[in-house]
Design a protein around this motif. Sequence first.
Motif, short mmCIF file in Angstrom:
data_model
loop_
_atom_site.label_atom_id
_atom_site.label_comp_id
_atom_site.label_asym_id
_atom_site.label_seq_id
_atom_site.Cartn_x
_atom_site.Cartn_y
_atom_site.Cartn_z
N MET A 74 0.84 -1.20 0.00
CA MET A 74 0.00 0.00 0.00
C MET A 74 0.88 1.24 0.00
O MET A 74 1.80 1.36 0.81
N VAL A 75 0.55 2.18 -0.89
CA VAL A 75 1.27 3.45 -0.98
C VAL A 75 0.24 4.56 -0.84
O VAL A 75 -0.68 4.67 -1.64
N ALA A 76 0.37 5.37 0.20
CA ALA A 76 -0.55 6.49 0.42
C ALA A 76 -0.07 7.68 -0.41
O ALA A 76 1.12 7.98 -0.45
N VAL A 77 -1.03 8.34 -1.07
CA VAL A 77 -0.70 9.48 -1.94
C VAL A 77 -1.42 10.72 -1.41
O VAL A 77 -2.63 10.80 -1.43
N LEU A 78 -0.64 11.67 -0.92
CA LEU A 78 -1.15 12.91 -0.34
C LEU A 78 -0.56 14.09 -1.13
O LEU A 78 0.26 14.82 -0.64
N LEU A 79 -0.98 14.20 -2.38
CA LEU A 79 -0.34 15.18 -3.25
C LEU A 79 -1.31 16.14 -3.94
O LEU A 79 -0.89 16.98 -4.72
N GLY A 80 -2.58 16.04 -3.69
CA GLY A 80 -3.52 16.92 -4.37
C GLY A 80 -3.60 16.61 -5.85
O GLY A 80 -3.14 15.56 -6.31
N ASN A 81 -4.19 17.50 -6.61
CA ASN A 81 -4.32 17.31 -8.05
C ASN A 81 -3.08 17.83 -8.74
O ASN A 81 -2.90 19.04 -8.88
N SER A 82 -2.21 16.91 -9.15
CA SER A 82 -0.96 17.32 -9.76
C SER A 82 -0.41 16.19 -10.63
O SER A 82 -0.87 15.05 -10.54
N VAL A 83 0.56 16.53 -11.45
CA VAL A 83 1.22 15.50 -12.25
C VAL A 83 1.93 14.52 -11.31
O VAL A 83 1.94 13.31 -11.56
N ASP A 84 2.50 15.02 -10.23
CA ASP A 84 3.17 14.13 -9.27
C ASP A 84 2.21 13.10 -8.70
O ASP A 84 2.59 11.95 -8.48
N ALA A 85 0.96 13.49 -8.46
CA ALA A 85 -0.03 12.54 -7.95
C ALA A 85 -0.30 11.47 -9.00
O ALA A 85 -0.34 10.27 -8.68
#
Length: 124
Positions: A74-85
């Motif tokens: 599991m990888v949590a993604v806390l990046l908002g709306n972005s290319v990085d996300a």
Amino acid sequence: MSDWRADAPYSFTVADCVASNAAAFGDRVAIEVLDPRHAGTDPVDVWSYRRLWQRVEAMAEALAPIAPGPHGPMVAVLLGNSVDALVSYLAAQVAGAAAVPVNNRLAAPEVEFVLRDSGATVLL
């Protein structure tokens, strides 16, 4: 690490689609990043399929040894709306992990709950 896709009846993922497009249409535009403050203006950044896929592969390679967790990777993604996300979600797939979206507007205790409840071993 077991391949969770092995038992799936059809295992063509979104990441597979991006990889296929990178191979077939490498220099074509995959993403245009717009400035939301200036509607109708030119993009502030343009990503080709090749550039996107290279970034995904690099992140997946970095995630592979650190993503496994007690309930599966599991990888949590806390990046908002972005290319990085987007790159993070695709890289998690490539690394054989599941991405856990975390709303970037949550308060710290709520983020902590999501991380603990999901069993995520990585936070991006």
